[in-house]
Design an enzyme around this catalytic site. Structure first.
Site, PDB file in Angstrom:
ATOM      1  CG  ASP A  67      27.195  -0.852   5.926  1.00  0.00           C
ATOM      2  OD1 ASP A  67      26.400  -1.145   5.021  1.00  0.00           O
ATOM      3  OD2 ASP A  67      28.397  -1.161   5.877  1.00  0.00           O
ATOM      4  CG  ASN A 136      39.479  -0.784   6.246  1.00  0.00           C
ATOM      5  OD1 ASN A 136      38.633  -1.655   6.018  1.00  0.00           O
ATOM      6  ND2 ASN A 136      39.151   0.444   6.564  1.00  0.00           N
ATOM      7  CG  HIS A 138      35.293  -1.787   6.583  1.00  0.00           C
ATOM      8  ND1 HIS A 138      35.275  -0.522   6.014  1.00  0.00           N
ATOM      9  CD2 HIS A 138      34.782  -2.612   5.631  1.00  0.00           C
ATOM     10  CE1 HIS A 138      34.788  -0.598   4.799  1.00  0.00           C
ATOM     11  NE2 HIS A 138      34.485  -1.846   4.537  1.00  0.00           N
ATOM     12  CD  GLU A 143      35.936   2.263   8.330  1.00  0.00           C
ATOM     13  OE1 GLU A 143      36.482   1.169   8.084  1.00  0.00           O
ATOM     14  OE2 GLU A 143      35.714   3.098   7.445  1.00  0.00           O
TER      15      GLU A 143
HETATM   16  C1  GLP Z   1      31.822  -1.490   2.164  1.00  0.00           C
HETATM   17  C2  GLP Z   1      30.665  -1.732   3.166  1.00  0.00           C
HETATM   18  C3  GLP Z   1      30.683  -3.133   3.707  1.00  0.00           C
HETATM   19  C4  GLP Z   1      31.127  -4.081   2.617  1.00  0.00           C
HETATM   20  C5  GLP Z   1      32.595  -3.838   2.355  1.00  0.00           C
HETATM   21  C6  GLP Z   1      33.160  -4.622   1.195  1.00  0.00           C
HETATM   22  O1  GLP Z   1      32.376  -0.230   2.311  1.00  0.00           O
HETATM   23  N1  GLP Z   1      30.599  -0.802   4.226  1.00  0.00           N
HETATM   24  O2  GLP Z   1      29.433  -3.460   4.244  1.00  0.00           O
HETATM   25  O3  GLP Z   1      30.924  -5.410   3.021  1.00  0.00           O
HETATM   26  O4  GLP Z   1      32.871  -2.453   2.232  1.00  0.00           O
HETATM   27  O5  GLP Z   1      32.625  -4.173  -0.015  1.00  0.00           O
HETATM   28  P1  GLP Z   1      32.801  -4.931  -1.405  1.00  0.00           P
HETATM   29  O6  GLP Z   1      31.993  -6.173  -1.317  1.00  0.00           O
HETATM   30  O7  GLP Z   1      32.251  -3.977  -2.436  1.00  0.00           O
HETATM   31  O8  GLP Z   1      34.251  -5.211  -1.552  1.00  0.00           O
END
Ligand code: GLP
Length: 240
Positions: A67, A136, A138, A143
Site C-alpha cells: 500500500d 481498526n 485494516h 479500511e
Molecule cells: C498501516 C499500514 C498497514 C500496516 C498497519 C499496521 O497504516 N497501512 O499496512 O500493516 O497500518 O502498522 P504498524 O505495524 O505500524 O502498527
C-alpha cells in the site's frame, strides 16, 4: 489457521523471518508482498541479515508493495516506499526491476491500480503475503466497510488510520487517501502470515480472529483463509 505466540517482539521477528526464509527456499522466483509500518521492521532486518550471510536468496524473488499513502513518495519520511526501500530493498540490494510499488504521487491513480494488477497477474498471483494489522482491523489500507473481492483500489482513510498514522510522519499532515492491494489480491495469495505485537493490538487481534466475520473488521476475512499463520507476541495474544 495456525496461531503461534512468541514471548516478545524480538522472538516474533526471528520466527517470522524464518517462516519467510523457508517459503523462499521452497518457492524460488515467487512474488512476495510485505506490509510496511513498524511491525515488520524486525522481520525485515532479520531477513536482510540472512540474505547477507547467504542463508536465503532475496534477489531470486519478486516483490509487490502492499500500500501507499496518496501524495507521498520515497522522499517523504514515513511513506511505505521510504520504509521498504531503506529497510529492505536497498539494504538487500534487490534490483528495481524485481519490485513493483504504488506511486502515491502519480496523478493517474487508476493507472497505478492497473499497473500493479497487471504485474501481479504476470507473476501468477501473490505467493506469500506478510500482513500487519491496524487497530481498526485494516489490512494494508483495506479500511472498515471495504469490498471483500476488490483488486487494487483507492480508499478514503479512516479517521483512526490518520490519527495513528501520524507516528510515521514528521511535519507532514497525514494524507486522507491511500492506495492498496485489495482483499481480492490478498486472500488469493498461496500463504498469508499476519504479525502483530503489543498490548495495543490485543483487542483487534481478538476481534479479528474470534468475532463473527464482518466487513467492519476487514481482518476478520482472514478467518475464511486456509493457509493463514498468525505470529504474535504474548501481549498481542493477551485477549485471545
Ligand atoms: C498501516 C499500514 C498497514 C500496516 C498497519 C499496521 O497504516 N497501512 O499496512 O500493516 O497500518 O502498522 P504498524 O505495524 O505500524 O502498527
Amino acid at each position: 489457521m495456525n496461531i503461534i505466540v512468541k514471548n516478545d517482539y524480538e522472538e516474533l521477528s526471528i520466527a517470522a523471518a524464518e517462516y519467510v526464509a523457508d517459503y523462499i527456499r521452497n518457492n524460488p522466483g515467487k512474488l512476495l508482498c510485505f506490509a510496511a509500518g513498524d511491525t515488520p521492521l524486525g522481520l525485515l532486518r532479520e531477513l536482510v541479515k540472512m540474505n547477507n550471510s547467504g542463508e536465503v536468496d532475496l534477489v531470486s524473488m519478486w516483490y509487490v508493495g502492499l500500500d501507499e499513502w496518496i501524495g507521498l513518495g520515497y522522499e517523504d519520511k514515513g511513506s511505505c516506499k521510504q520504509i521498504m526501500f531503506d529497510n529492505f530493498y536497498n539494504a538487500a540490494e534487490i534490483p528495481d526491476n524485481r519490485i513493483m510499488v504504488f506511486d502515491g504521487k502519480d496523478i493517474d491513480l487508476d493507472g497505478q491500480c492497473v499497473r500493479v494488477d497487471n504485474f501481479i497477474k504476470q507473476q501468477g498471483g501473490v505467493g506469500l503475503t506478510v500482513l500487519g494489522i491496524g487497530v481498526n482491523g485494516h489490512l494494508g489500507f483495506n479500511e472498515p466497510g471495504v469490498q471483500s473481492d476488490a483488486k487494487s483500489l483507492i480508499v478514503n482513510l479512516d479517521q483512526i488510520t490518520c490519527t495513528i498514522g501520524a507516528k510515521y510522519f514528521s511535519g507532514i499532515i497525514c494524507p486522507s487517501k491511500g492506495i492498496t492491494l485489495g482483499l481480492g489480491h490478498l486472500l488469493n495469495a498461496d500463504k498469508i502470515v499476519l504479525i502483530a505485537s503489543g498490548e495495543h493490538k490485543s483487542e483487534i487481534v481478538r476481534k479479528s480472529l474470534k468475532d463473527k466475520i464482518n466487513t467492519n473488521i476487514p481482518a476478520s476475512a482472514l478467518q475464511n483463509y486456509l493457509n493463514l499463520t498468525v505470529l504474535i507476541d504474548k501481549e498481542a495474544a493477551s485477549k485471545l
